[in-house]
Write a protein that holds these residues in place. Structure first.
Motif, PDB file in Angstrom:
ATOM      1  N   PHE A   9      -3.491  -4.594  -5.329  1.00 11.27           N
ATOM      2  CA  PHE A   9      -3.006  -3.187  -4.380  1.00 11.27           C
ATOM      3  C   PHE A   9      -1.189  -3.323  -4.831  1.00 11.27           C
ATOM      4  CE2 PHE A   9      -6.559  -0.409  -2.056  1.00 11.27           C
ATOM      5  CZ  PHE A   9      -7.570  -1.262  -3.934  1.00 11.27           C
ATOM      6  N   LEU A  10      -0.511  -2.191  -5.337  1.00 14.87           N
ATOM      7  CA  LEU A  10       0.864  -2.740  -5.243  1.00 14.87           C
ATOM      8  C   LEU A  10       1.866  -1.500  -4.082  1.00 14.87           C
ATOM      9  CD1 LEU A  10       3.739  -2.752  -7.423  1.00 14.87           C
ATOM     10  CD2 LEU A  10       3.005  -1.008  -8.299  1.00 14.87           C
ATOM     11  N   LYS A  11       2.320  -2.590  -3.873  1.00 15.62           N
ATOM     12  CA  LYS A  11       3.268  -1.847  -2.423  1.00 15.62           C
ATOM     13  C   LYS A  11       4.251  -1.354  -2.543  1.00 15.62           C
ATOM     14  CE  LYS A  11       3.089  -5.351  -0.636  1.00 15.62           C
ATOM     15  NZ  LYS A  11       2.715  -6.362   1.200  1.00 15.62           N
ATOM     16  N   LEU A  12       4.295   0.186  -2.334  1.00 16.98           N
ATOM     17  CA  LEU A  12       5.424   0.681  -3.039  1.00 16.98           C
ATOM     18  C   LEU A  12       5.617   1.442  -1.195  1.00 16.98           C
ATOM     19  CD1 LEU A  12       4.698   3.261  -5.773  1.00 16.98           C
ATOM     20  CD2 LEU A  12       5.880   1.429  -5.755  1.00 16.98           C
ATOM     21  N   THR A  13       7.308   1.144  -0.393  1.00 13.74           N
ATOM     22  CA  THR A  13       7.686   1.513   0.240  1.00 13.74           C
ATOM     23  C   THR A  13       8.950   2.015   0.680  1.00 13.74           C
ATOM     24  OG1 THR A  13       9.056  -0.831   0.546  1.00 13.74           O
ATOM     25  CG2 THR A  13       6.826  -0.772   1.157  1.00 13.74           C
ATOM     26  N   ASN A  14       9.056   2.926   1.408  1.00  9.39           N
ATOM     27  CA  ASN A  14      11.151   3.742   1.483  1.00  9.39           C
ATOM     28  C   ASN A  14      10.277   4.797  -0.100  1.00  9.39           C
ATOM     29  OD1 ASN A  14      13.182   5.326   2.318  1.00  9.39           O
ATOM     30  ND2 ASN A  14      14.242   3.595   1.971  1.00  9.39           N
ATOM     31  N   LEU A  15       9.463   5.584  -0.131  1.00  8.91           N
ATOM     32  CA  LEU A  15       9.676   5.935  -1.100  1.00  8.91           C
ATOM     33  C   LEU A  15      10.756   7.196  -1.644  1.00  8.91           C
ATOM     34  CD1 LEU A  15       5.688   7.325  -1.999  1.00  8.91           C
ATOM     35  CD2 LEU A  15       6.792   5.097  -3.465  1.00  8.91           C
ATOM     36  N   SER A  16      10.971   7.080  -2.995  1.00  6.11           N
ATOM     37  CA  SER A  16      12.242   8.172  -3.520  1.00  6.11           C
ATOM     38  C   SER A  16      12.038   9.053  -4.946  1.00  6.11           C
ATOM     39  CB  SER A  16      13.475   7.571  -3.539  1.00  6.11           C
ATOM     40  OG  SER A  16      13.227   6.199  -4.928  1.00  6.11           O
ATOM     41  N   PHE A  17      12.281   9.719  -5.546  1.00  7.84           N
ATOM     42  CA  PHE A  17      12.118  10.622  -6.160  1.00  7.84           C
ATOM     43  C   PHE A  17      11.889  10.348  -7.554  1.00  7.84           C
ATOM     44  CE2 PHE A  17      14.076  14.049  -3.703  1.00  7.84           C
ATOM     45  CZ  PHE A  17      13.445  14.420  -3.300  1.00  7.84           C
ATOM     46  N   LYS A  18      12.830   8.656  -7.543  1.00  7.83           N
ATOM     47  CA  LYS A  18      12.718   7.990  -9.086  1.00  7.83           C
ATOM     48  C   LYS A  18      11.123   6.898  -8.779  1.00  7.83           C
ATOM     49  CE  LYS A  18      14.865   3.952  -6.439  1.00  7.83           C
ATOM     50  NZ  LYS A  18      16.491   2.879  -6.375  1.00  7.83           N
ATOM     51  N   ASP A  19      10.781   7.413  -8.091  1.00  3.96           N
ATOM     52  CA  ASP A  19       9.059   5.882  -7.629  1.00  3.96           C
ATOM     53  C   ASP A  19       7.861   7.123  -8.316  1.00  3.96           C
ATOM     54  OD1 ASP A  19      10.506   4.358  -6.536  1.00  3.96           O
ATOM     55  OD2 ASP A  19      10.388   4.942  -4.264  1.00  3.96           O
TER      56      ASP A  19
END
Length: 374
Positions: A83-93
């Motif tokens: 699973f791809l881990k995305l942390t501290n999301l922002s609008f560009k994510d």
């Protein structure tokens, strides 16, 4: 030339507009929604083995590529399941994430892509109230729900507004402005609720001040109907107390009158019995006793005279002791009242017909009798 310049200008304007559009303009097609600053894992619908080649692509950009234990690109990280881990999301994510897996140099097939929309949590709105008088005596109140946006270039199209009157939802109110007649919502409070896919916020309640009736609904924070009900209850209790007290007083007065009547009747019966007893012991006519005493006295004198005639002449024996007769009271006449000082109290007491009359005094002996006896 002018047509070419017009075409270039239109293209530039289109690109400029697109630059101000949010990645979430097509948020209706997003598979997942996440808040700014949050963490999220993009799922992988495939079971990996250690020798597989895993690659993740975001907007046609490879963000992760691994062959076995060798990392070719590692802008993002994955967990043990891939699973791809995305942390501290922002609008560009925001955007679409596509996985690719190769096993023994061959692709395992197309895998499911995931589209993520990153949204900002809504801020607490501000509710403003303004008054309008459209006609004389017709007051209108206007409530406006204001939202603070962090970035003017990024607008969340998923934001919705709902209105509450006190604690009741207004189902037909969805606009940012609510208009009501001030008189119909005089004491009602209104709030607006702003929400999106990931959060919501409620404004502070606001009550209109455009119209105010003459009679308040509350006194010291308590409903006026509570005071009315309390006052009515107190008045009812006082009425019951007055009725009970009046009934008790009336019964007490009747009982007292009855007791007085019985006491008077008892006194009258006692006095009547005493009067009957006195009448039985003493006749009613006060002159009867006087005539009886005169008759006894006359009979006594007659017996004494007969004894003297029976005695022989010259008898000089001892004379019998006779009590000294009382001096006879002179006969009272209508012109001269009795002058004896001791008879005045008796005469006064004789006024009562029920009292006993004293016996008459005996007449004194005449001198003629004494000469005959010698």
């Amino acid at each position: 030339m002018r047509a070419k310049m017009a075409f270039v200008s239109s293209v530039f304007f289109f690109l400029l507009c697109c630059s101000f559009l949010s990645p979430t303009d097509s948020e209706e097609s997003c598979d997942y929604y996440a808040a700014v600053g949050a963490n999220w894992h993009v799922p992988l619908d495939y079971e990996l083995i250690a020798s597989d080649n895993l690659k993740w692509t975001h907007k046609q950009e490879i963000v992760f590529n691994r062959i076995g234990n060798s990392f070719l690109i590692k802008k993002k990280d994955v967990d043990e399941r891939g699973f791809l881990k995305l942390t501290n999301l922002s609008f560009k994510d925001s955007g679409e994430y596509t996985p690719t897996v190769f096993r023994n140099g061959q692709s395992v097939g197309a895998l499911t892509s995931r589209k993520l929309c990153v949204l900002a949590p809504v801020q607490k709105p501000t509710l403003n109230m303004t008054c309008e008088e459209r006609e004389p005596g017709n007051h209108v109140v206007k409530f406006s729900c204001l939202i603070k946006e962090e970035l003017q270039s990024i607008k969340d199209k998923s934001v919705s507004v709902s209105w509450y009157k006190n604690t009741e939802v207004l189902p037909d109110a969805r606009a940012m402005v609510l208009v009501k007649q001030a008189e119909s919502v005089e004491k009602d409070s209104f709030t607006c609720n702003v929400s999106n896919r990931i959060s919501f916020a409620v404004s502070a309640p606001v009550t209109q001040t455009c119209y105010e009736s003459m009679f308040p609904d509350t006194i010291f924070g308590i409903s006026i109907w509570v005071f009315v009900a309390g006052g009515g209850g107190i008045v009812l209790v006082l009425i019951v107390i007055v009725i009970v007290c009046s009934i008790k007083a009336r019964r007490s007065r009747h009982r007292k009158i009855k007791e007085e009547a019985e006491l008077r009747l008892q006194w009258a019966n006692t006095a009547q019995q005493q009067q009957q007893q006195r009448q039985c012991a003493h006749p009613h006519n006060p002159h009867n006793g006087h005539h009886e005493h005169q008759h006894q006295h006359h009979h006594h004198r007659k017996q004494q005279k007969q004894q003297k005639q029976q005695q022989p002449g010259g008898h000089t024996g001892p004379r019998k002791h006779r009590s000294k007769p009382r001096p006879r009271a002179p006969e009272s006449s209508s012109s001269h009242p009795p002058s004896h000082p001791q008879r005045a109290p008796q005469a006064q007491s004789g006024q009562n017909t029920d009292s006993e009359q004293p016996p008459p005094l005996p007449n004194p002996r005449t001198k003629g009798l004494k000469t005959q006896r010698v």
